[in-house]
Write a protein that holds these residues in place. Structure first.
Motif, mmCIF file in Angstrom:
data_model
loop_
_atom_site.group_PDB
_atom_site.id
_atom_site.type_symbol
_atom_site.label_atom_id
_atom_site.label_comp_id
_atom_site.label_asym_id
_atom_site.label_seq_id
_atom_site.Cartn_x
_atom_site.Cartn_y
_atom_site.Cartn_z
ATOM 1 N N THR A 41 -3.927 0.341 -2.890
ATOM 2 C CA THR A 41 -3.460 -1.003 -2.566
ATOM 3 C C THR A 41 -3.057 -1.709 -3.853
ATOM 4 O O THR A 41 -3.755 -1.615 -4.856
ATOM 5 C CB THR A 41 -4.572 -1.817 -1.866
ATOM 6 N N ILE A 42 -1.924 -2.414 -3.805
ATOM 7 C CA ILE A 42 -1.402 -3.126 -4.964
ATOM 8 C C ILE A 42 -1.276 -4.601 -4.609
ATOM 9 O O ILE A 42 -0.673 -4.938 -3.586
ATOM 10 C CB ILE A 42 -0.020 -2.574 -5.364
ATOM 11 N N GLY A 77 -8.079 1.648 -5.577
ATOM 12 C CA GLY A 77 -7.921 3.065 -5.263
ATOM 13 C C GLY A 77 -7.360 3.863 -6.425
ATOM 14 O O GLY A 77 -7.086 5.053 -6.291
ATOM 15 N N HIS A 78 -7.203 3.222 -7.566
ATOM 16 C CA HIS A 78 -6.697 3.895 -8.768
ATOM 17 C C HIS A 78 -7.767 3.799 -9.838
ATOM 18 O O HIS A 78 -8.279 2.708 -10.072
ATOM 19 C CB HIS A 78 -5.415 3.204 -9.239
ATOM 20 N N THR A 104 3.318 4.801 -6.554
ATOM 21 C CA THR A 104 2.926 3.397 -6.471
ATOM 22 C C THR A 104 3.342 2.586 -7.692
ATOM 23 O O THR A 104 3.740 1.441 -7.559
ATOM 24 C CB THR A 104 1.409 3.278 -6.279
ATOM 25 N N HIS A 105 3.225 3.183 -8.878
ATOM 26 C CA HIS A 105 3.516 2.434 -10.102
ATOM 27 C C HIS A 105 3.622 3.385 -11.291
ATOM 28 O O HIS A 105 3.345 4.575 -11.159
ATOM 29 C CB HIS A 105 2.440 1.375 -10.360
ATOM 30 N N TRP A 106 4.041 2.832 -12.413
ATOM 31 C CA TRP A 106 3.934 3.557 -13.676
ATOM 32 C C TRP A 106 3.216 2.659 -14.665
ATOM 33 O O TRP A 106 3.182 1.436 -14.510
ATOM 34 C CB TRP A 106 5.277 4.046 -14.211
ATOM 35 N N THR A 110 0.843 -1.194 0.000
ATOM 36 C CA THR A 110 0.000 0.000 0.000
ATOM 37 C C THR A 110 0.876 1.242 0.000
ATOM 38 O O THR A 110 2.049 1.192 0.392
ATOM 39 C CB THR A 110 -0.913 0.077 1.240
ATOM 40 N N CYS A 111 0.263 2.343 -0.395
ATOM 41 C CA CYS A 111 0.916 3.629 -0.189
ATOM 42 C C CYS A 111 0.935 3.887 1.322
ATOM 43 O O CYS A 111 0.389 3.092 2.099
ATOM 44 C CB CYS A 111 0.168 4.729 -0.939
#
Length: 119
Positions: free
Chosen positions: A12-13, A49-50, A76-78, A5-6
Protein backbone atom coordinates in the motif's frame (compact mmCIF):
# COMPACT_ATOMS: atom_id res chain seq x y z
CA UNK A 1 -5.24 10.82 1.76
CA UNK A 2 -4.22 9.45 -1.64
CA UNK A 3 -3.89 5.67 -1.34
CA UNK A 4 -2.93 3.10 -3.94
CA UNK A 5 -2.13 -0.59 -3.83
CA UNK A 6 -0.57 -3.28 -5.93
CA UNK A 7 -3.08 -5.68 -7.52
CA UNK A 8 -3.21 -8.11 -4.59
CA UNK A 9 -3.07 -5.42 -1.89
CA UNK A 10 0.12 -6.64 -0.20
CA UNK A 11 1.79 -3.26 -0.83
CA UNK A 12 0.00 0.00 0.00
CA UNK A 13 1.27 3.47 -0.94
CA UNK A 14 0.07 6.68 0.71
CA UNK A 15 1.05 9.94 -0.99
CA UNK A 16 1.65 13.07 1.10
CA UNK A 17 0.04 15.29 -1.56
CA UNK A 18 -1.47 15.23 -5.02
CA UNK A 19 1.36 15.14 -7.57
CA UNK A 20 1.80 18.33 -9.57
CA UNK A 21 2.75 16.33 -12.66
CA UNK A 22 3.90 12.87 -13.67
CA UNK A 23 6.33 11.40 -16.18
CA UNK A 24 5.95 8.77 -18.86
CA UNK A 25 9.46 7.68 -19.83
CA UNK A 26 10.52 5.63 -22.85
CA UNK A 27 13.82 4.29 -21.48
CA UNK A 28 14.45 0.57 -21.89
CA UNK A 29 12.96 -0.24 -18.47
CA UNK A 30 10.10 2.27 -18.13
CA UNK A 31 8.63 1.49 -21.54
CA UNK A 32 8.41 -2.17 -20.55
CA UNK A 33 6.91 -1.40 -17.15
CA UNK A 34 4.40 1.12 -18.56
CA UNK A 35 4.72 3.09 -15.34
CA UNK A 36 3.59 6.68 -14.93
CA UNK A 37 5.92 8.18 -12.35
CA UNK A 38 5.29 10.89 -9.74
CA UNK A 39 8.28 12.05 -7.73
CA UNK A 40 8.48 12.75 -4.01
CA UNK A 41 11.23 13.39 -1.51
CA UNK A 42 12.72 10.13 -0.31
CA UNK A 43 10.92 9.07 2.86
CA UNK A 44 7.89 11.32 2.37
CA UNK A 45 5.66 8.55 0.98
CA UNK A 46 4.33 5.90 3.36
CA UNK A 47 4.76 2.43 1.90
CA UNK A 48 3.26 -0.48 3.83
CA UNK A 49 4.29 -4.03 3.01
CA UNK A 50 7.77 -2.96 1.94
CA UNK A 51 10.27 -4.63 2.19
CA UNK A 52 8.60 -7.79 3.54
CA UNK A 53 6.28 -8.19 0.50
CA UNK A 54 8.52 -6.77 -2.22
CA UNK A 55 11.46 -7.59 -4.46
CA UNK A 56 13.95 -5.21 -6.02
CA UNK A 57 15.48 -5.04 -9.47
CA UNK A 58 18.73 -3.13 -9.95
CA UNK A 59 20.18 -2.38 -13.36
CA UNK A 60 22.29 0.12 -15.23
CA UNK A 61 24.43 2.40 -13.11
CA UNK A 62 23.25 0.67 -9.90
CA UNK A 63 21.96 3.83 -8.23
CA UNK A 64 18.23 2.94 -8.15
CA UNK A 65 16.20 -0.13 -7.33
CA UNK A 66 12.82 -0.73 -8.93
CA UNK A 67 10.42 -2.32 -6.46
CA UNK A 68 7.62 -4.76 -7.23
CA UNK A 69 5.19 -6.81 -5.19
CA UNK A 70 6.52 -10.31 -4.54
CA UNK A 71 3.01 -11.80 -4.91
CA UNK A 72 1.31 -10.10 -7.88
CA UNK A 73 4.37 -8.58 -9.59
CA UNK A 74 3.06 -5.02 -9.88
CA UNK A 75 5.80 -2.39 -9.89
CA UNK A 76 5.01 0.05 -7.09
CA UNK A 77 7.94 2.47 -6.94
CA UNK A 78 11.64 3.03 -7.36
CA UNK A 79 14.06 4.28 -4.72
CA UNK A 80 17.71 5.27 -4.48
CA UNK A 81 20.05 2.54 -3.26
CA UNK A 82 22.04 5.03 -1.19
CA UNK A 83 19.77 8.02 -0.51
CA UNK A 84 21.56 11.32 -0.04
CA UNK A 85 20.09 14.61 1.18
CA UNK A 86 17.54 15.82 -1.37
CA UNK A 87 17.06 12.35 -2.85
CA UNK A 88 13.70 11.46 -4.31
CA UNK A 89 11.86 8.36 -5.30
CA UNK A 90 9.30 7.63 -7.97
CA UNK A 91 5.83 6.24 -7.34
CA UNK A 92 3.96 4.38 -10.06
CA UNK A 93 0.60 6.15 -10.35
CA UNK A 94 -0.86 3.17 -12.21
CA UNK A 95 -1.44 1.64 -8.76
CA UNK A 96 -3.92 4.38 -7.83
CA UNK A 97 -7.54 4.90 -8.86
CA UNK A 98 -7.77 6.05 -12.51
CA UNK A 99 -9.28 9.40 -11.45
CA UNK A 100 -5.98 10.40 -9.82
CA UNK A 101 -4.00 9.80 -13.00
CA UNK A 102 -6.64 11.59 -15.09
CA UNK A 103 -6.26 14.68 -12.89
CA UNK A 104 -2.47 14.92 -13.34
CA UNK A 105 -0.54 16.36 -16.27
CA UNK A 106 1.63 13.56 -17.69
CA UNK A 107 4.79 14.70 -19.45
CA UNK A 108 6.57 12.48 -21.97
CA UNK A 109 10.28 12.07 -21.28
CA UNK A 110 12.81 10.70 -23.78
CA UNK A 111 14.94 8.59 -21.46
CA UNK A 112 16.00 6.42 -24.41
CA UNK A 113 18.00 9.02 -26.34
CA UNK A 114 17.97 12.74 -25.57
CA UNK A 115 17.10 12.86 -21.84
CA UNK A 116 14.70 15.72 -22.58
CA UNK A 117 10.98 16.21 -22.23
CA UNK A 118 9.16 15.84 -25.55
CA UNK A 119 6.29 18.24 -24.85
Amino acid sequence: MLVGTCHCGAVTIELPAMPEQATSCNCSLCRRLAGIWAYYGHGSVRISGHPENTEAYVQGDKTLRTIRCRTCGCVTHWEPIQPEPGARHGVNLRNFPPALLEAVRVRRFDGADTWQFLD
